[in-house]
Design an enzyme around this catalytic site. Structure first.
Site, PDB file in Angstrom:
ATOM      1  N   HIS A  86       0.835  -1.213   0.000  1.00  0.00           N
ATOM      2  CA  HIS A  86       0.000   0.000   0.000  1.00  0.00           C
ATOM      3  C   HIS A  86       0.860   1.249   0.000  1.00  0.00           C
ATOM      4  CE1 HIS A  86       0.232   0.963   4.433  1.00  0.00           C
ATOM      5  NE2 HIS A  86       0.378  -0.348   4.554  1.00  0.00           N
ATOM      6  N   ASP A  88      -0.564   4.290   0.464  1.00  0.00           N
ATOM      7  CA  ASP A  88      -1.116   5.323   1.349  1.00  0.00           C
ATOM      8  C   ASP A  88      -0.443   5.235   2.705  1.00  0.00           C
ATOM      9  OD1 ASP A  88      -2.460   2.837   1.909  1.00  0.00           O
ATOM     10  OD2 ASP A  88      -4.017   3.924   3.003  1.00  0.00           O
ATOM     11  N   ASP A 119       6.111   1.836   6.695  1.00  0.00           N
ATOM     12  CA  ASP A 119       4.715   1.410   6.500  1.00  0.00           C
ATOM     13  C   ASP A 119       4.042   2.299   5.468  1.00  0.00           C
ATOM     14  OD1 ASP A 119       2.196   0.322   6.794  1.00  0.00           O
ATOM     15  OD2 ASP A 119       1.831   1.157   8.775  1.00  0.00           O
ATOM     16  N   GLU A 152      -5.215   1.145   2.299  1.00  0.00           N
ATOM     17  CA  GLU A 152      -5.020   0.141   3.361  1.00  0.00           C
ATOM     18  C   GLU A 152      -5.266   0.744   4.728  1.00  0.00           C
ATOM     19  OE1 GLU A 152      -3.284  -2.499   6.333  1.00  0.00           O
ATOM     20  OE2 GLU A 152      -2.731  -0.428   5.970  1.00  0.00           O
ATOM     21  N   GLU A 153      -4.777   1.959   4.923  1.00  0.00           N
ATOM     22  CA  GLU A 153      -4.880   2.567   6.254  1.00  0.00           C
ATOM     23  C   GLU A 153      -6.305   3.015   6.583  1.00  0.00           C
ATOM     24  OE1 GLU A 153      -2.584   2.063   8.186  1.00  0.00           O
ATOM     25  OE2 GLU A 153      -0.597   2.319   7.295  1.00  0.00           O
ATOM     26  N   ASP A 179       4.840  -5.917   4.677  1.00  0.00           N
ATOM     27  CA  ASP A 179       4.121  -4.862   5.417  1.00  0.00           C
ATOM     28  C   ASP A 179       4.024  -5.237   6.895  1.00  0.00           C
ATOM     29  OD1 ASP A 179       2.714  -2.483   5.697  1.00  0.00           O
ATOM     30  OD2 ASP A 179       0.771  -3.404   5.244  1.00  0.00           O
ATOM     31  N   HIS A 426       3.160   4.526  12.341  1.00  0.00           N
ATOM     32  CA  HIS A 426       1.976   5.276  12.812  1.00  0.00           C
ATOM     33  C   HIS A 426       2.334   6.350  13.847  1.00  0.00           C
ATOM     34  CE1 HIS A 426      -1.317   2.128  11.539  1.00  0.00           C
ATOM     35  NE2 HIS A 426      -0.268   2.121  10.719  1.00  0.00           N
TER      36      HIS A 426
HETATM   37  N1  BES Z   1       1.362  -2.624   8.147  1.00  0.00           N
HETATM   38  C1  BES Z   1       0.341  -2.429   9.112  1.00  0.00           C
HETATM   39  C2  BES Z   1      -0.055  -3.696   9.836  1.00  0.00           C
HETATM   40  C3  BES Z   1       1.034  -4.376  10.615  1.00  0.00           C
HETATM   41  C4  BES Z   1       2.035  -3.662  11.238  1.00  0.00           C
HETATM   42  C5  BES Z   1       1.012  -5.732  10.725  1.00  0.00           C
HETATM   43  C6  BES Z   1       3.032  -4.321  11.938  1.00  0.00           C
HETATM   44  C7  BES Z   1       1.979  -6.391  11.432  1.00  0.00           C
HETATM   45  C8  BES Z   1       3.008  -5.677  12.031  1.00  0.00           C
HETATM   46  C9  BES Z   1      -0.887  -1.859   8.397  1.00  0.00           C
HETATM   47  O1  BES Z   1      -0.555  -0.798   7.546  1.00  0.00           O
HETATM   48  C10 BES Z   1      -1.831  -1.296   9.413  1.00  0.00           C
HETATM   49  O2  BES Z   1      -1.477  -0.346  10.064  1.00  0.00           O
HETATM   50  N2  BES Z   1      -3.038  -1.854   9.512  1.00  0.00           N
HETATM   51  C11 BES Z   1      -4.066  -1.312  10.352  1.00  0.00           C
HETATM   52  C12 BES Z   1      -5.390  -1.876   9.989  1.00  0.00           C
HETATM   53  C13 BES Z   1      -6.158  -1.092   8.972  1.00  0.00           C
HETATM   54  C14 BES Z   1      -7.491  -1.750   8.734  1.00  0.00           C
HETATM   55  C15 BES Z   1      -6.336   0.337   9.363  1.00  0.00           C
HETATM   56  C16 BES Z   1      -3.829  -1.653  11.791  1.00  0.00           C
HETATM   57  O3  BES Z   1      -3.292  -2.728  12.105  1.00  0.00           O
HETATM   58  O4  BES Z   1      -4.229  -0.840  12.640  1.00  0.00           O
HETATM   59 MN    MN Z   2       1.065  -1.247   6.389  1.00  0.00          MN
HETATM   60 MN    MN Z   3      -0.258   1.017   8.829  1.00  0.00          MN
END
Ligand code: BES
Ligand code: MN
Ligand code: MN
Length: 456
Positions: A86, A88, A119, A152-153, A179, A426
């Site tokens: 992703h 974004d 990320d 994705e975010e 990711d 984040h």
């Molecule tokens: N890359 C992350 C998820 C992640 C980070 C998985 C570290 C394993 C280890 C992804 O971009 C993310 O932040 N996902 C969100 C969910 C989304 C539906 C907003 C999350 O996990 O909060």
């Molecule tokens: Mn991610």
């Molecule tokens: Mn993320």
């Protein structure tokens, strides 16, 4: 792969320069103010695909932000790898906590500092550069398809539709995603589990207007006090979520599986030190690794209402708000859990307030089988590039599309991530180590080779 590795070495600086150009584009998907920048990022990536030697590339429109698709089919009889990533990023707020501006990447102590450095721009870009290196040297071993999305975010809603509508186009033998994170550069790991997510917003309304807190205080229920009461009742003294039915479908691991998980290196003192906390807190009976890896949980992500400006204002607010998320584990269904939470909040709401709960996005947990061809190729790739056998780990974060790929395409993903906890995704001052960026490109390149050999 020798020529590809040489190519990577000879083009190191350019790869980094290109990533910097991408990091300069503030492609924040959650904030409509950045809508044009999100598109600019998509166009930039398409151009980089074209320069990297793909057969075709396109920007696929969706109801939201576009998806960049590209492919190179060298021989239909060879295996096909579908790379997902992703472009974004999360909002960079609060900006004043950044040591350097989030969209002006800099290198400090061999780390790239920028929003999206890890990320996921820094991570998905490794795939384009690995691909370029193999294509330029005639060492491509598999067909490659790329699907890089811009939402994705914010929950990947439109990607789900895109996948459903383009099953033929996306046909592949494995999905490859960078990711996620590894335990450390000393202990590389491959993610074999992700948690699901259920995200909601709660609005609690009390009196029909903000009131003088002296004139009315003590006689009229305060929606912010009430919201806090409701929220604090959601987790008991053992760290368990109190919502009826919440644990009903939770997959329980066997003692053997838990013993296997406990083998992963983990230093509690380091963990606490890194976070600046004196003690940890969580569900009784589970280790920290288990609490984030295999147990569901519930957290307040934000809470507001009343007066939060400078100084003091004596007010009994009319409304209070909170954003709540539950992290889910295999067999829990995010829609079911969302409904359980909504119903429960309505049930526990006292008569002096009205409660409105609005569901946001969600997604399902995923587990990757370690006997799959993709996982085995990932282990070999790590052994070749890092000289170490990676440890399988279950991550606490969520990538909702992984479960969707399993359901819609019948395909497992390989979570070949290279982030570290210290990358602070984040958070302010997100970063990505240049070592991990280059090592990641190399590991991905080996993955292609071993995946092509999978039948042997
Ligand atoms: N890359 C992350 C998820 C992640 C980070 C998985 C570290 C394993 C280890 C992804 O971009 C993310 O932040 N996902 C969100 C969910 C989304 C539906 C907003 C999350 O996990 O909060
Ligand atoms: Mn991610
Ligand atoms: Mn993320």
């Amino acid at each position: 792969m020798i020529k590809s590795l040489e190519y990577i070495e000879n083009n190191k600086q350019r790869f980094l320069d290109e990533l910097f150009d991408l990091l300069r584009i503030p492609s924040v998907s959650a904030d409509s103010k950045f809508k044009n920048d999100v598109r600019k990022a998509a166009e930039f990536i398409k151009q980089k695909f074209d320069e990297s030697g793909v057969d075709s590339s396109e920007i696929c429109e969706t109801a939201g932000h576009p998806i960049v698709y590209a492919e190179k089919i060298i021989d239909p009889s060879l295996p096909t790898i579908l790379v997902y990533g992703h472009y974004d990023v999360q909002p960079a707020d609060p900006y004043d906590l950044w040591d350097s501006p989030p969209f002006e990447p800099v290198i400090k102590d061999d780390r790239i500092f920028a929003r999206g450095a890890c990320d996921d721009k820094g991570q998905f870009y490794m795939h384009i550069k690995s691909f370029e290196s193999m294509a330029a040297t005639g060492e491509l071993a598999c067909n490659v398809k790329f699907m890089i999305e811009g939402e994705e975010e914010v929950g990947s809603d439109n990607l789900g539709l895109f996948v459903q509508k383009n099953k033929e186009k996306l046909k592949a033998d494995v999905i490859l995603i960078s990711d996620t994170s590894i335990l450390s550069n000393e202990h590389p790991s491959v993610t074999v589990g992700l948690r699901g997510l259920s995200y909601l917003e709660i609005e609690v309304t009390g009196p029909n207007r903000d009131l003088h807190s002296g004139v009315y205080g003590g006689a009229v229920g305060n929606p912010l006090n009430t919201l806090c009461d409701m929220i604090s009742s959601l987790i008991d003294e053992n760290g368990r979520v109190t919502i009826p039915g919440f644990y009903d479908k939770v997959e329980e691991l066997s003692d053997e599986e838990r013993a296997e998980m406990a083998k992963a290196p983990f230093d509690l003192d380091e963990y606490k030190k890194d976070l600046g906390i004196e003690a940890i807190k969580g569900e009784a009976g589970y280790s920290t690794i288990e609490r984030t890896g295999i147990r569901p949980t519930l957290d307040v992500n934000g809470i507001w209402g009343g007066y939060t400006g400078e100084g003091a204002k004596t007010v009994l607010p009319s409304k209070g708000y909170a954003k709540i998320s539950a992290r889910l584990v295999p067999n829990q269904d995010s829609k079911e859990i969302t409904k359980l939470i909504i119903d429960h909040m309505q049930k526990i709401a006292p008569k002096h307030v009205k409660v409105k709960v609005t569901p946001h996005h969600g997604g399902e947990a995923a587990v990757i089988p370690t006997d799959s061809q993709g996982y085995i190729a990932a282990v070999k790739a790590f052994e070749e590039a890092w000289g170490k056998t990676p440890i399988p780990t279950r991550d606490g974060g969520s990538i909702p599309i992984v479960a969707l790929f399993q359901k819609e395409l019948g395909l497992n993903s390989v979570l070949l991530g290279f982030g570290l906890d210290e990358d602070a995704i984040h958070s302010p001052n997100e970063s990505y180590g240049t070592f991990n960026f280059y090592k990641g490109i190399e590991t991905i390149t080996w993955f292609h080779k071993f995946f092509a050999e999978k039948e042997n």
